[in-house]
Design an enzyme around this catalytic site. Structure first.
Site, short mmCIF file in Angstrom:
data_model
loop_
_atom_site.label_atom_id
_atom_site.label_comp_id
_atom_site.label_asym_id
_atom_site.label_seq_id
_atom_site.Cartn_x
_atom_site.Cartn_y
_atom_site.Cartn_z
N SER A 118 -17.96 18.14 9.22
CA SER A 118 -16.92 19.07 9.69
C SER A 118 -16.90 19.24 11.20
O SER A 118 -16.69 20.34 11.71
CB SER A 118 -17.05 20.42 8.98
OG SER A 118 -16.89 20.25 7.58
N GLU A 178 -26.18 13.74 8.50
CA GLU A 178 -25.01 14.40 7.91
C GLU A 178 -25.46 15.33 6.79
O GLU A 178 -25.64 14.88 5.65
CB GLU A 178 -24.06 13.35 7.34
CG GLU A 178 -23.54 12.38 8.38
CD GLU A 178 -22.18 11.83 7.98
OE1 GLU A 178 -21.23 12.04 8.72
OE2 GLU A 178 -22.08 11.21 6.91
N ASN A 180 -14.65 7.85 10.43
CA ASN A 180 -14.78 7.27 9.08
C ASN A 180 -13.52 7.65 8.30
O ASN A 180 -13.38 8.79 7.87
CB ASN A 180 -16.04 7.85 8.41
CG ASN A 180 -16.18 7.44 6.96
OD1 ASN A 180 -15.47 6.56 6.49
ND2 ASN A 180 -17.08 8.09 6.25
N TRP A 181 -12.64 6.66 8.15
CA TRP A 181 -11.37 6.94 7.47
C TRP A 181 -11.55 7.17 5.97
O TRP A 181 -10.63 7.63 5.31
CB TRP A 181 -10.40 5.77 7.64
CG TRP A 181 -9.89 5.56 9.02
CD1 TRP A 181 -10.20 6.28 10.15
CD2 TRP A 181 -8.97 4.55 9.44
NE1 TRP A 181 -9.54 5.77 11.23
CE2 TRP A 181 -8.77 4.72 10.83
CE3 TRP A 181 -8.28 3.51 8.79
CZ2 TRP A 181 -7.92 3.89 11.56
CZ3 TRP A 181 -7.44 2.68 9.52
CH2 TRP A 181 -7.26 2.89 10.89
N LYS A 182 -12.69 6.78 5.44
CA LYS A 182 -12.92 6.83 3.98
C LYS A 182 -11.81 6.05 3.26
O LYS A 182 -11.31 5.07 3.79
CB LYS A 182 -13.04 8.27 3.49
CG LYS A 182 -14.06 9.06 4.31
CD LYS A 182 -14.48 10.33 3.66
CE LYS A 182 -15.42 11.06 4.60
NZ LYS A 182 -16.01 12.23 4.01
N GLY A 220 -16.87 17.59 4.86
CA GLY A 220 -15.57 17.88 4.26
C GLY A 220 -15.44 19.29 3.72
O GLY A 220 -14.52 19.59 2.97
N GLU A 264 -21.53 9.95 0.22
CA GLU A 264 -20.63 9.66 -0.92
C GLU A 264 -21.10 8.42 -1.66
O GLU A 264 -20.96 8.31 -2.88
CB GLU A 264 -19.18 9.53 -0.41
CG GLU A 264 -18.62 10.91 -0.06
CD GLU A 264 -17.62 10.94 1.06
OE1 GLU A 264 -17.01 9.91 1.38
OE2 GLU A 264 -17.44 12.04 1.65
N HIS A 285 -23.88 6.42 3.41
CA HIS A 285 -23.08 7.65 3.45
C HIS A 285 -23.37 8.46 2.19
O HIS A 285 -23.57 7.90 1.11
CB HIS A 285 -21.59 7.32 3.56
CG HIS A 285 -20.76 8.53 3.86
ND1 HIS A 285 -20.39 9.43 2.89
CD2 HIS A 285 -20.27 9.01 5.03
CE1 HIS A 285 -19.70 10.41 3.44
NE2 HIS A 285 -19.61 10.18 4.74
N GLY A 323 -15.30 12.49 9.81
CA GLY A 323 -14.51 12.16 8.63
C GLY A 323 -13.08 12.66 8.78
O GLY A 323 -12.23 12.02 9.41
N GLY A 324 -12.81 13.84 8.21
CA GLY A 324 -11.45 14.37 8.17
C GLY A 324 -10.73 14.35 9.50
O GLY A 324 -9.56 13.95 9.59
C1 PEP Z 1 -18.24 12.11 6.87
O1 PEP Z 1 -17.74 11.89 5.79
O2 PEP Z 1 -19.04 11.29 7.40
C2 PEP Z 1 -17.90 13.35 7.54
C3 PEP Z 1 -18.65 13.76 8.53
O3 PEP Z 1 -16.80 14.03 7.04
P1 PEP Z 1 -16.14 15.35 7.65
O4 PEP Z 1 -16.09 15.17 9.15
O5 PEP Z 1 -14.80 15.41 7.03
O6 PEP Z 1 -17.02 16.48 7.28
#
Ligand code: PEP
Length: 252
Positions: free
Chosen positions: A215, A169, A9-11, A175, A99, A97, A236-237
């Site tokens: 994470s 999640e 997920n590039w966001k 994050g 967010e 998600h 994500g990251g």
């Molecule tokens: C996400 O935003 O779906 C996510 C899992 O982010 P991260 O891996 O950065 O925690």
């Protein structure tokens, strides 16, 4: 029996050119090293979808979006419908998600509406659920996830659920560098599967992939993915670093 999946997920990261360059190198890697097990997906911002779709065409990596509108079409300035996403060549869309839930106040009723539109457009949905830190600390994480599943997912019929992937999640792990332990992920995934089994049937639960997100990185992916009910990850990251994303996909 459940599909194994790693979705990045590039966001709201990467401009158009950076995104195409990144997708080209991920695509090249997986054409040369096809995933032995499972599906690799890139979920990009809307602006990248059609360009990345061309790059990924006939390759080993699938394409997804990160959200869709709650209406099919019409006068909704700035929105992008599921049907338009599908027309770019994307096959997946993330819905719910944290967010979107927290920053844009999307509730499960709205998310269910988006899921129906996405499914009717021929997209597969990655439906996210998970508790915030306070809910975990108060021991309410199962209640919260149950409610999200009951209100978001359960209005769907059994046929529709076949095109759903769930991403558990825990919001406190997104994050933040904090990761749920493999056992914490496993117990929640197992719990979700029990809910699904009672609502639908054993066969549906046996075929419903549940991804972990929060994470996830090369150093912890293999251990988390080794749990019996963890079918991969929503990343994500670490999906913004080619080497990390590939290492996580290889951990499947
Ligand atoms: C996400 O935003 O779906 C996510 C899992 O982010 P991260 O891996 O950065 O925690």
């Amino acid at each position: 029996m459940r599909r194994k999946i790693v979705a990045g997920n590039w966001k709201m990261n990467m401009n158009f050119e950076e995104g195409l360059k990144f997708a080209t190198s991920v695509d090249r890697y997986f054409r040369e090293n096809p995933p032995v097990r499972g599906v690799v997906i890139l979920c990009t911002p809307f602006i990248h979808l059609s360009g990345v779709s061309e790059i990924l065409r006939d390759g080993k990596v699938a394409l997804g979006a990160q959200n869709c509108a709650s209406e099919a079409s019409g006068a909704f300035t700035g929105e992008v419908s599921a049907y338009k996403i599908k027309s770019t060549g994307a096959a997946y869309v993330i819905i719910g998600h944290s967010e979107r839930r927290i920053l844009y106040h999307e509730d499960d009723k709205l998310l269910n509406r988006k899921m129906v539109l996405a499914l009717n457009s021929g997209l597969q949905v990655i439906f996210c659920c998970g508790e915030v830190k306070r809910e975990r600390e108060e021991g309410n994480h199962f209640i919260i996830v149950k409610r999200q599943i009951e209100e978001g997912l359960f209005p769907l019929g059994a046929e529709e659920v076949k095109n759903i992937i769930i991403a558990y999640e825990p919001v406190w792990a997104i994050g933040t560098g904090l990761t749920a332990t493999p056992d914490q992920a496993q117990e929640m995934h197992q719990y979700i599967l029990v809910l699904v089994k009672y609502k639908y049937c054993i066969k549906i639960a046996d075929e419903l992939p549940i991804l972990y997100g929060g994470s996830c990185k090369p150093s912890n992916a293999a251990e988390i993915f080794s749990k019996p009910d963890v079918d991969g990850g929503l990343i994500g990251g670490a999906s913004l670093k080619k080497e990390d994303f590939i290492a996580i996909a290889e951990a499947l």
